[in-house]
Design a protein around this motif. Sequence first.
Motif, mmCIF file in Angstrom:
data_model
loop_
_atom_site.group_PDB
_atom_site.id
_atom_site.type_symbol
_atom_site.label_atom_id
_atom_site.label_comp_id
_atom_site.label_asym_id
_atom_site.label_seq_id
_atom_site.Cartn_x
_atom_site.Cartn_y
_atom_site.Cartn_z
ATOM 1 N N ASN A 1 0.809 -1.147 -0.315
ATOM 2 C CA ASN A 1 0.120 -0.086 0.127
ATOM 3 C C ASN A 1 0.813 1.271 0.092
ATOM 4 N N ASN A 2 2.120 1.150 0.528
ATOM 5 C CA ASN A 2 2.748 2.373 1.008
ATOM 6 C C ASN A 2 3.513 2.262 -0.733
ATOM 7 N N HIS A 3 3.661 2.020 -1.410
ATOM 8 C CA HIS A 3 4.391 1.249 -2.862
ATOM 9 C C HIS A 3 2.760 1.806 -3.317
ATOM 10 N N LEU A 4 2.128 1.784 -3.338
ATOM 11 C CA LEU A 4 0.952 1.855 -4.698
ATOM 12 C C LEU A 4 0.411 3.989 -4.159
ATOM 13 N N ALA A 5 0.196 4.088 -2.721
ATOM 14 C CA ALA A 5 -0.128 5.054 -2.384
ATOM 15 C C ALA A 5 1.217 6.306 -2.614
ATOM 16 N N ALA A 6 3.093 5.529 -3.611
ATOM 17 C CA ALA A 6 3.832 6.340 -3.852
ATOM 18 C C ALA A 6 4.149 6.814 -5.361
ATOM 19 N N TYR A 7 3.470 5.594 -5.487
ATOM 20 C CA TYR A 7 2.783 5.515 -7.193
ATOM 21 C C TYR A 7 2.013 6.356 -7.575
ATOM 22 N N LEU A 8 0.428 6.164 -7.200
ATOM 23 C CA LEU A 8 -0.139 7.682 -7.206
ATOM 24 C C LEU A 8 0.192 9.014 -7.508
ATOM 25 N N ASP A 9 0.887 8.738 -6.108
ATOM 26 C CA ASP A 9 1.428 10.611 -6.135
ATOM 27 C C ASP A 9 2.481 11.085 -7.264
ATOM 28 N N GLY B 1 -17.053 8.481 -18.324
ATOM 29 C CA GLY B 1 -17.635 7.538 -17.217
ATOM 30 C C GLY B 1 -17.658 7.877 -16.509
ATOM 31 N N VAL B 2 -17.027 8.849 -15.826
ATOM 32 C CA VAL B 2 -16.663 9.238 -14.280
ATOM 33 C C VAL B 2 -17.571 10.486 -13.644
ATOM 34 N N ALA B 3 -18.235 10.134 -12.713
ATOM 35 C CA ALA B 3 -18.645 11.219 -12.347
ATOM 36 C C ALA B 3 -18.664 12.790 -12.368
ATOM 37 N N VAL B 4 -19.428 13.922 -12.295
ATOM 38 C CA VAL B 4 -18.743 15.085 -12.387
ATOM 39 C C VAL B 4 -18.750 15.157 -11.017
ATOM 40 N N GLY B 5 -17.442 15.555 -11.183
ATOM 41 C CA GLY B 5 -16.399 16.358 -9.628
ATOM 42 C C GLY B 5 -15.674 14.782 -8.886
ATOM 43 N N ALA B 6 -15.581 13.779 -9.462
ATOM 44 C CA ALA B 6 -15.240 12.750 -9.368
ATOM 45 C C ALA B 6 -13.655 12.416 -9.615
ATOM 46 N N ASP B 7 -12.514 12.300 -8.701
ATOM 47 C CA ASP B 7 -11.509 12.174 -9.358
ATOM 48 C C ASP B 7 -11.308 10.766 -9.840
ATOM 49 N N ARG B 8 -10.617 10.822 -11.053
ATOM 50 C CA ARG B 8 -10.057 9.627 -11.699
ATOM 51 C C ARG B 8 -9.112 9.028 -10.768
ATOM 52 N N LEU B 9 -8.207 9.458 -10.215
ATOM 53 C CA LEU B 9 -7.073 9.272 -10.076
ATOM 54 C C LEU B 9 -8.010 7.768 -8.797
ATOM 55 N N SER B 10 -8.279 8.495 -7.632
ATOM 56 C CA SER B 10 -9.342 7.854 -6.727
ATOM 57 C C SER B 10 -10.143 6.925 -6.846
ATOM 58 N N VAL B 11 -10.800 6.439 -7.980
ATOM 59 C CA VAL B 11 -11.000 5.089 -8.678
ATOM 60 C C VAL B 11 -9.914 4.566 -9.027
ATOM 61 N N LEU B 12 -9.317 5.185 -9.895
ATOM 62 C CA LEU B 12 -7.995 3.819 -9.970
ATOM 63 C C LEU B 12 -7.158 3.588 -8.353
ATOM 64 N N ASP B 13 -7.288 4.174 -7.469
ATOM 65 C CA ASP B 13 -6.706 4.040 -6.771
ATOM 66 C C ASP B 13 -7.042 3.199 -5.506
ATOM 67 N N ALA B 14 -8.266 2.768 -5.414
ATOM 68 C CA ALA B 14 -9.660 1.862 -5.055
ATOM 69 C C ALA B 14 -9.424 0.307 -5.528
ATOM 70 N N ASP B 15 -9.264 0.580 -6.996
ATOM 71 C CA ASP B 15 -9.480 -0.868 -7.565
ATOM 72 C C ASP B 15 -7.556 -1.189 -7.561
ATOM 73 N N LEU B 16 -6.481 -0.792 -7.955
ATOM 74 C CA LEU B 16 -5.301 -1.138 -7.210
ATOM 75 C C LEU B 16 -5.291 -1.262 -5.776
ATOM 76 N N ARG B 17 -5.657 -1.096 -5.307
ATOM 77 C CA ARG B 17 -5.636 -1.256 -3.465
ATOM 78 C C ARG B 17 -6.470 -2.156 -3.316
ATOM 79 N N ARG B 18 -7.434 -2.673 -4.042
ATOM 80 C CA ARG B 18 -8.124 -4.231 -3.978
ATOM 81 C C ARG B 18 -7.516 -5.505 -4.820
ATOM 82 N N CYS B 19 -6.722 -5.205 -5.813
ATOM 83 C CA CYS B 19 -5.946 -5.702 -6.484
ATOM 84 C C CYS B 19 -4.921 -6.120 -5.767
#
Length: 155
Positions: A84-92, A115-133
């Motif tokens: 998760n630390n590596h993932l957070a650094a990658y997303l940063d 495809g992303v709701a108005v005001g949603a951060d595309r990286l937060s969508v990626l972050d959630a998916d990557l954390r699950r994976c």
Amino acid sequence: MTPWGPILRVGAPLILLAGLWFGSQHVIGNIRTDEREKVVAKFTAVQQAQEIADLREALAMQRRQNAITEDANAKQSAHLANANNHLAAYLDRLRSPDGGVGQGALLPGVPDAAGVAVGADRLSVLDADLRRCTAIAVRLGNAKDWAEKQQEVEK
């Protein structure tokens, strides 16, 4: 002479002989019973000793397996935190200073703006998916290592 005289002369030794025979059978039966009880006691003691040895071995195996499980759980927690630390650094690194996606960041599989709701951060969508994976990958690797070590203990 009494009428009982000849009967007693012949019958008394027969009665005495029959008493001796029955008495000897009783003594022999008691000796056999004692021997049988000794053999059964020895067999029972050996059987109980073997059962105790088997139970001790099973307990030792269970303790080794528990130690492996505890070790695997500790390693999983450490690996997951590290991943998760590596993932957070990658997303940063992907984020631009304004909080959006940086220039040139390729985000395959992330929905585009339509495809992303108005005001949603595309990286937060990626972050959630990557954390699950990441969590799934760490757990699967940990489960594989745990299963291999458990099989070694069982051999």
